[in-house]
Design a protein around this motif. Structure first.
Motif, short mmCIF file in Angstrom:
data_model
loop_
_atom_site.label_atom_id
_atom_site.label_comp_id
_atom_site.label_asym_id
_atom_site.label_seq_id
_atom_site.Cartn_x
_atom_site.Cartn_y
_atom_site.Cartn_z
N GLY A 134 0.82 -1.20 0.00
CA GLY A 134 0.00 0.00 0.00
C GLY A 134 0.85 1.25 0.00
O GLY A 134 2.08 1.20 0.11
N PRO A 135 0.23 2.41 -0.11
CA PRO A 135 0.98 3.67 -0.15
C PRO A 135 1.79 3.92 1.12
O PRO A 135 2.89 4.44 1.07
N ILE A 136 1.22 3.56 2.28
CA ILE A 136 1.95 3.68 3.55
C ILE A 136 1.73 2.38 4.33
O ILE A 136 0.80 2.27 5.13
N PRO A 137 2.57 1.35 4.12
CA PRO A 137 2.41 0.07 4.82
C PRO A 137 2.51 0.25 6.34
O PRO A 137 3.23 1.13 6.83
N ILE A 138 1.80 -0.60 7.07
CA ILE A 138 1.84 -0.55 8.53
C ILE A 138 3.27 -0.73 9.04
O ILE A 138 3.67 -0.11 10.03
N SER A 139 4.05 -1.57 8.37
CA SER A 139 5.42 -1.84 8.81
C SER A 139 6.31 -0.61 8.72
O SER A 139 7.39 -0.58 9.32
N GLY A 144 3.46 -0.93 13.84
CA GLY A 144 3.75 -2.33 13.52
C GLY A 144 3.68 -3.23 14.73
O GLY A 144 3.13 -4.34 14.67
N GLU A 145 4.22 -2.78 15.86
CA GLU A 145 4.22 -3.60 17.08
C GLU A 145 2.80 -3.88 17.56
O GLU A 145 2.48 -5.00 17.97
N ILE A 146 1.95 -2.87 17.51
CA ILE A 146 0.57 -3.03 17.98
C ILE A 146 -0.20 -4.01 17.10
O ILE A 146 -0.84 -4.95 17.59
N PHE A 147 -0.14 -3.80 15.79
CA PHE A 147 -0.89 -4.64 14.87
C PHE A 147 -0.37 -6.08 14.87
O PHE A 147 -1.17 -7.03 14.91
N GLY A 201 5.21 -10.84 23.19
CA GLY A 201 6.40 -11.47 22.61
C GLY A 201 6.54 -11.16 21.13
O GLY A 201 7.65 -10.86 20.65
N ILE A 202 5.43 -11.21 20.39
CA ILE A 202 5.47 -10.89 18.96
C ILE A 202 5.74 -9.39 18.77
O ILE A 202 6.50 -9.00 17.88
N ALA A 203 5.11 -8.56 19.59
CA ALA A 203 5.38 -7.12 19.52
C ALA A 203 6.86 -6.84 19.74
O ALA A 203 7.45 -5.99 19.07
N ASN A 204 7.47 -7.59 20.66
CA ASN A 204 8.89 -7.37 20.94
C ASN A 204 9.80 -7.88 19.84
O ASN A 204 10.90 -7.36 19.66
N ILE A 205 9.38 -8.90 19.11
CA ILE A 205 10.16 -9.32 17.94
C ILE A 205 10.21 -8.19 16.92
O ILE A 205 11.27 -7.86 16.38
N MET A 206 9.04 -7.58 16.68
CA MET A 206 8.99 -6.45 15.76
C MET A 206 9.79 -5.27 16.30
O MET A 206 10.53 -4.61 15.56
N LEU A 207 9.66 -5.00 17.60
CA LEU A 207 10.38 -3.88 18.20
C LEU A 207 11.88 -4.08 18.11
O LEU A 207 12.63 -3.15 17.77
N ARG A 221 13.26 5.69 4.66
CA ARG A 221 12.00 6.37 4.99
C ARG A 221 10.97 5.44 5.61
O ARG A 221 9.78 5.48 5.30
N ARG A 222 11.45 4.57 6.49
CA ARG A 222 10.55 3.71 7.28
C ARG A 222 10.50 4.32 8.68
O ARG A 222 11.46 4.20 9.45
N TYR A 223 9.40 4.95 9.01
CA TYR A 223 9.31 5.69 10.28
C TYR A 223 8.66 4.82 11.36
O TYR A 223 7.49 4.97 11.71
N THR A 224 9.46 3.88 11.85
CA THR A 224 8.99 2.91 12.84
C THR A 224 8.98 3.52 14.24
O THR A 224 9.44 4.65 14.45
N LEU A 225 8.46 2.76 15.21
CA LEU A 225 8.35 3.25 16.58
C LEU A 225 9.70 3.70 17.16
O LEU A 225 9.78 4.79 17.74
#
Length: 314
Positions: A134-139, A144-147, A201-207, A221-225
């Motif tokens: 998509g134009p602005i992916p959740i990742s 990302g961590e929440i979803f 645990g999954i949120a922390n893998i992403m984090l 230009r990936r503006y992650t947490l």
């Protein structure tokens, strides 16, 4: 395509993040309701694994297409399309086949189970696709961590239990143009609370992944947490989430899992703390990121074993 290239493209080692919640929900259904449907189990396994592999392939394809920085550890080694020089058309074909398998098995399962599965499955499919596409992916956002935590940690566990027990969790019916949703609130709250270790645990893998990739993410230009809150605060959050995961032990005890079994699950806190410290001291994709995956496996496998032993003791 050689199997090695395919497994690298779909990052098969990361499928533990969906398979453990899937098994968790199945064992919970056995423990709480003493029910198991082998046909539904196989259908969900095919759909879930195929879709998980497809979303990873989409993520790698999208990163390949959108990459600004095309050098460095993350790009050349971790993206299979670059590492093995896979033709983009082949990647697109693989994604299409995996999505077809996932949707086909999902439709058959929906026809077996009911409308609520269609709603939850469709929502999960949408989030999975939008996570990478998509134009602005959740990742590429600080969500990302929440979803990933909620959908892979809670929704997968809920669905994998629901396919065995049906109306004893919830039901969605359509009659005369009227949609009726009935929820067994206590049961849904319990399954959410028991899912806390998987969610966090999954949120922390992403984090952990985003902490390790901060510099490359900024360039791409990936503006992650972690990009928003900074590395030090992200590491503090990383630690807090692991310790909060142990709150569900209270729920295990309330569900009459034997206190000795609960105490044994608590022992996993020792290696988890050691891994958290190692990651906090040197957060790198190459050397310590895998510790977040290890922690996820330890904390959730311990609970699956605990519920499994409790089933045998019933």
């Amino acid at each position: 395509m050689a199997i090695k290239k395919f497994l690298k493209l779909v990052e098969i080692q990361t499928k533990v993040a969906s398979m453990i919640p899937f098994i968790f929900g199945t064992v919970y259904a056995l423990f709480r309701f003493e029910q198991f449907n082998a046909y539904h189990f196989m259908l969900m396994l095919i759909s879930l694994l195929s879709f998980d592999m497809a979303t990873t392939a989409i993520n790698n394809y999208y990163d390949y297409r959108k990459a600004v920085k095309k050098h460095g550890y993350g790009y050349e080694i971790h993206n299979a399309i670059v590492q093995y020089n896979i033709r983009p058309a082949v990647v697109v074909a693989i994604i299409a086949i995996l999505l077809t398998l996932a949707i086909g098995a999902g439709i058959v399962l929906f026809l077996e189970v009911g409308l609520l599965l269609l709603l939850l499955g469709g929502l999960s499919f949408a989030v999975g696709i939008l996570y990478s596409f998509g134009p602005i992916p959740i990742s590429r956002m600080p969500l990302g961590e929440i979803f990933s935590g909620l959908f892979m940690g809670f929704v997968i566990i809920f669905i994998s239990a629901y396919i065995h027990v049906g109306d004893r969790f919830a039901s969605l019916t359509l009659a005369g143009g009227v949609v009726t949703l009935q929820i067994q609130l206590v049961e849904v709250i319990l399954v959410f609370l028991i899912s806390i270790p998987a969610i966090l645990g999954i949120a922390n893998i992403m984090l952990a992944n985003n902490i390790c990739d901060m510099e490359d993410d900024i360039e791409n230009r990936r503006y992650t947490l972690p990009v928003y809150i900074g590395r030090s605060k992200a590491i503090v959050l990383f630690k807090i989430l692991y310790y909060a995961a142990y709150l569900d032990l209270i729920v295990l005890y309330a569900l009459r899992v034997h206190p000795i079994i609960v105490a044994l699950v608590l022992l996993t806190l020792l290696p988890v703390r050691k891994n958290v410290k190692r990651f906090a001291d040197q957060p790198t994709k190459q050397f310590t990121f895998g510790l977040a995956v290890q922690n996820f496996i330890m904390t959730n496998a311990a609970r699956i074993i605990a519920l499994g032993v409790a089933v045998l003791m019933m």
